[in-house]
Design an enzyme around this catalytic site. Structure first.
Site, PDB file in Angstrom:
ATOM      1  N   HIS A 116       4.829  15.202  -5.844  1.00 30.38           N
ATOM      2  CA  HIS A 116       4.597  15.584  -4.443  1.00 30.38           C
ATOM      3  C   HIS A 116       5.889  16.039  -3.753  1.00 30.38           C
ATOM      4  O   HIS A 116       6.088  15.794  -2.563  1.00 30.38           O
ATOM      5  CB  HIS A 116       3.973  14.432  -3.641  1.00 30.38           C
ATOM      6  N   ASN A 188      -5.346  12.000  -1.389  1.00 30.29           N
ATOM      7  CA  ASN A 188      -5.319  13.344  -1.973  1.00 30.29           C
ATOM      8  C   ASN A 188      -6.497  14.147  -1.449  1.00 30.29           C
ATOM      9  O   ASN A 188      -7.401  13.595  -0.824  1.00 30.29           O
ATOM     10  CB  ASN A 188      -5.437  13.261  -3.510  1.00 30.29           C
ATOM     11  N   HIS A 380       3.654   4.409   1.769  1.00 28.35           N
ATOM     12  CA  HIS A 380       3.430   3.314   0.824  1.00 28.35           C
ATOM     13  C   HIS A 380       2.018   2.779   1.004  1.00 28.35           C
ATOM     14  O   HIS A 380       1.647   2.376   2.106  1.00 28.35           O
ATOM     15  CB  HIS A 380       4.449   2.201   1.069  1.00 28.35           C
TER      16      HIS A 380
END
Ligand code: HDE
Length: 741
Positions: A116, A188, A380
């Site tokens: 990413h 995603n 996170h």
């Protein structure tokens, strides 16, 4: 004495001579009160034992002050010349400014994200609908609660400088700066993942990244190592099929769905739990490029998605997504209708469990500094708030470790939470101390618990005072094993369901994508093995790809399932708002420009972005009737537009006298400007709405567009042509044209 180079004076005042009078603006680096934090980025409130904030408002320097200084605040009189022994003499090591400037430059880059790396970010706000309160106690989901957010979209495989429109999964990571702590939803645009267990993440990424010997190809899955891995590892078949579908090449970040992928656990105020899957639903609908567009854009505008997001927000066309959840009972089995909710290679079709809206995300502001915000943001999956908990998905467990760990390398130490973009918007009162890049000045003497020297502060909260308390879920007694459950073993039913849910043009795109990607592989064995995987998804898919590769189609090795199609998986069939759609109006300036103006105004009125394309920069038209051109035949490619209109171009003068002037100047079947013809031909091939008036039919003919073709809006004037074109745009593309192809 040698003559002085006048450029020596350009850098500023020479010692001993008076310098220029600085403008009367406040000195930005003056010691004193803390510099103002951004309105939505209050500094970390590292609270000392007396309750006084410490370390807040970190120094934020910019180029706004009158005097250039060193990093130590010493004013400089020259930044263009090294200190030398004479103008042609050696550079002196004592030049601190030179060493500091070069040293800092040498270290401007930090390691890019291992995955990413290429991304674009924006700020926004999340509005809670209050519809989730029965299952979730998180304050930011309460009715009308407003929470600042930062979102980063990304591709997965490419480096930081790679193109936006490559075929890949897209990241959709959202940081909610809630009053109860920061919540990160790191998702995603594809709802399933390649692997079921995090231990295989390095394998799938090593296979997808460029070949280690020559480091090619960049940002591509169209190569041997990727297909070698996924053909051997059939749990990847589902994610790979999504990648080969139109989902792998989104039209815009603004037009992508987002998925949390894993199943999460929500906890309500009474301690009740439910299992959920998160979905982001874009208000503009889910739309994609076609492959040729994506490839051309890689060269024409590698920053296409980044630019699209930035421009839309700058223009005030704020993109929006609804956050929704699919809700499942939290049973000991953690399955729903036979689907294992802990298997991240599976979806739960929306027809079985509808997505229920719980809030609205609106992106309202661009970044001010890409590095400080988009590059340094650290997401996170473990950044959770009371009311949202994890499940035992083994993929999620590995991520809970990985995202902290990776920041140590990427952001250089354990204090990355103090970077402005990562600071919580609520009081932080931790006992984490020291370490690389510590910017807080912690006071007090007892950063340990329990203590008496700092008055026992800080105290521990309970569930009733906002503490994050893990849901007391029973963990079944079991022996230690390295095994996957039997429920993870079916790798083909859901890919088949996806295939069966696609419309005809979407299936054609998928066939073309596999044929392209496998066609780029050198190893015959890899292609053959992947055909074996496709045979287990669908015989037609397999046969068509095999035909394209010139290989025999193998038989299925499993009994093909017969799942119900899920219409929600297809992108074809709906209609969507046309806000921000780009319409190119092509004119060579010879026609009636008042109609061009009228079309432009009508498009603006409909919330679209009209751009006038002319033969060269500046203006088209003649004295007294001129129109400014925004793009030229030299700079415009069809892939930058959602639709094209060709403005009235008068018919060539009667050729009785054999005049060649008209032929040279005017587009017609045998004399059209080839760049106009190219624009038209591409737009037609890519299924875009196109049209025009007064002569546009001659251009269509020149571009080989068949008479009466689908999705061509010809009108007797601009208004009529625009009206017909605008009615096609809500479908995104002229899908019928692909059927006919
Ligand atoms: Fe990530 N992933 N990931 N991932 N991921 C990272 O964290 C990782 C996975 C996702 O814009 C890294 O800070 C492991 C699934 C996004 O900054 C790293 C596994 C999903 C982003 C990492 C996964 C994602 C990352 C790299 C398998 C969708 C970009 C830099 C267990 C639900 C966030 C970083 C941004 C980034 C590890 C699988 C989404 C290395 C080990 C599944 C959107 O920590």
């Amino acid at each position: 004495m040698a003559e002085k180079n006048p450029a020596n004076a350009a850098g500023g005042p020479v010692p001993g001579r008076p310098g220029p009078v600085p403008p009367q603006v406040p000195e930005p680096t003056e010691p004193g009160g803390p510099l103002p934090p951004k309105a939505d980025q209050a500094g970390p409130e590292t609270v000392g034992p007396t309750g006084q904030p410490t370390g807040a408002g970190q120094d934020r320097r910019a180029q706004g002050g009158p005097w250039l200084t060193t990093a130590q605040g010493t004013r400089l009189y020259d930044t263009d010349h090294s200190l030398k022994a004479g103008p042609r003499g050696p550079v002196l090591l004592q030049d601190h400014h030179l060493r500091e400037k070069i040293m800092h430059f040498d270290h401007e880059r930090i390691p890019e994200r291992v995955v990413h790396a290429r991304g674009a970010g924006a700020h926004g706000v999340f509005l809670g609908y209050g519809t989730a309160t029965e299952i979730c106690k998180a304050g930011f989901l309460a009715k009308d609660a407003e929470t600042p957010v930062f979102v980063r979209f990304s591709t997965v495989l490419g480096s930081r400088g790679s193109a936006d429109t490559v075929r890949d999964t897209r990241g959709f990571a959202t940081k909610f700066y809630t009053d109860e702590g920061t919540f990160d939803l790191v998702g995603n645009n594809i709802p399933v993942f390649f692997i079921q267990d995090a231990v295989k993440f390095p394998d799938v990424i090593h296979a997808g990244k460029p070949h280690p010997d020559r480091e090619i190809p960049q940002a591509q899955s169209a190569h041997d190592t990727f297909w070698d891995f996924v053909s051997l590892h059939t749990e990847a078949a589902h994610h790979t099929l999504w990648n080969m579908s139109d989902r792998g090449i989104p039209r815009s970040y603004r037009m992508m769905e987002g998925f949390g992928v894993h199943t999460f656990r929500m906890v309500n105020a009474s301690g009740g739990t439910a299992l959920v899957k998160f979905h982001w639903k874009p208000k503009l609908g889910v739309h994609s490029l076609v492959w040729e567009e994506a490839q051309l854009l890689g060269g024409v505008d590698p920053d296409f998605h980044r630019r699209d997001l930035f421009d839309a927000i700058e223009a005030g066309a704020f993109p929006q997504w609804e956050l929704g959840v699919q809700v499942f009972p939290d049973t000991p089995e953690q399955t729903f209708e036979g689907i294992d909710l802990l298997d991240s290679t599976k979806i739960v079709p929306e027809e079985l469990s509808p997505v229920q809206p719980i809030g609205l995300l609106t992106l309202t502001a661009n970044t001010k500094n890409f590095f400080a915000e988009t590059e340094q943001v650290a997401f996170h999956v473990g950044h959770l708030v009371p009311g949202i908990d994890v499940t035992d998905d083994p993929l999620l467990a590995g991520r809970l470790f990985s995202y902290l760990d990776t920041q140590i390398t990427r952001l250089g130490g354990p204090n990355f939470a103090q970077l402005p973009i990562n600071r919580p918007h609520t009081a932080v009162n931790d006992m984490l101390r020291d370490g690389m890049h510590q910017t807080a000045v912690h006071t007090g003497v007892a950063p340990y618990h329990p203590n008496s020297l700092d008055g026992g502060c800080p105290f521990l909260a309970g569930a009733d005072t906002g503490a994050y308390v893990e849901a007391p879920v029973t963990v079944p007694a079991a022996s230690k094993v390295r095994e996957a459950p039997l429920s993870y073993a079916d790798h083909f039913t859901q890919p088949r369901q996806f295939w069966l849910s696609m419309s005809e043009p979407e299936r054609e795109h998928i066939i073309a994508a596999y044929t392209f990607e496998l066609g780029k592989c050198y190893e015959q064995a890899v292609k053959e093995r992947q055909l074996g995987v496709l045979a287990n998804i669908d015989p037609v898919l397999c046969a068509r790809v095999a035909e394209g590769l010139g290989l025999p189609a193998p038989e299925a090795t499993v009994a093909l399932a017969d799942p119900e199609p899920s219409p929600a998986l297809s992108q074809v069939g709906g209609t969507w708002p046309v806000d921000g759609r780009t319409i190119g109006i092509v004119t060579d300036g010879t026609g009636d420009l008042s109609q061009v103006r009228a079309v432009r105004d009508a498009a603006l009125g409909a919330g679209m972005l009209p751009l006038v394309i002319g033969p060269s920069g500046g203006k088209v038209g003649s004295d007294g009737d001129e129109l400014t051109v925004q793009r030229t035949f030299a700079t415009a490619r069809s892939v930058e537009y959602d639709a094209l209109l060709f403005a009235g171009i008068p018919a060539p003068a009667a050729d009785a006298a054999g005049s060649s002037d008209a032929k040279a100047a005017l587009p017609q079947a045998d004399g059209a400007d080839p760049r106009m013809v190219l624009l038209l031909g591409e737009a037609y091939r890519h299924g875009k709405a196109l049209g025009g008036w007064d002569g546009a039919d001659r251009l269509l003919e020149a571009a080989g567009v068949p008479a009466g073709a689908e999705g061509v809006a010809l009108g007797s004037d601009g208004a009529e042509a625009f009206d017909r074109l605008a009615r096609m745009l809500p479908e995104h593309r002229v899908w019928r044209r692909f059927d006919a192809a």
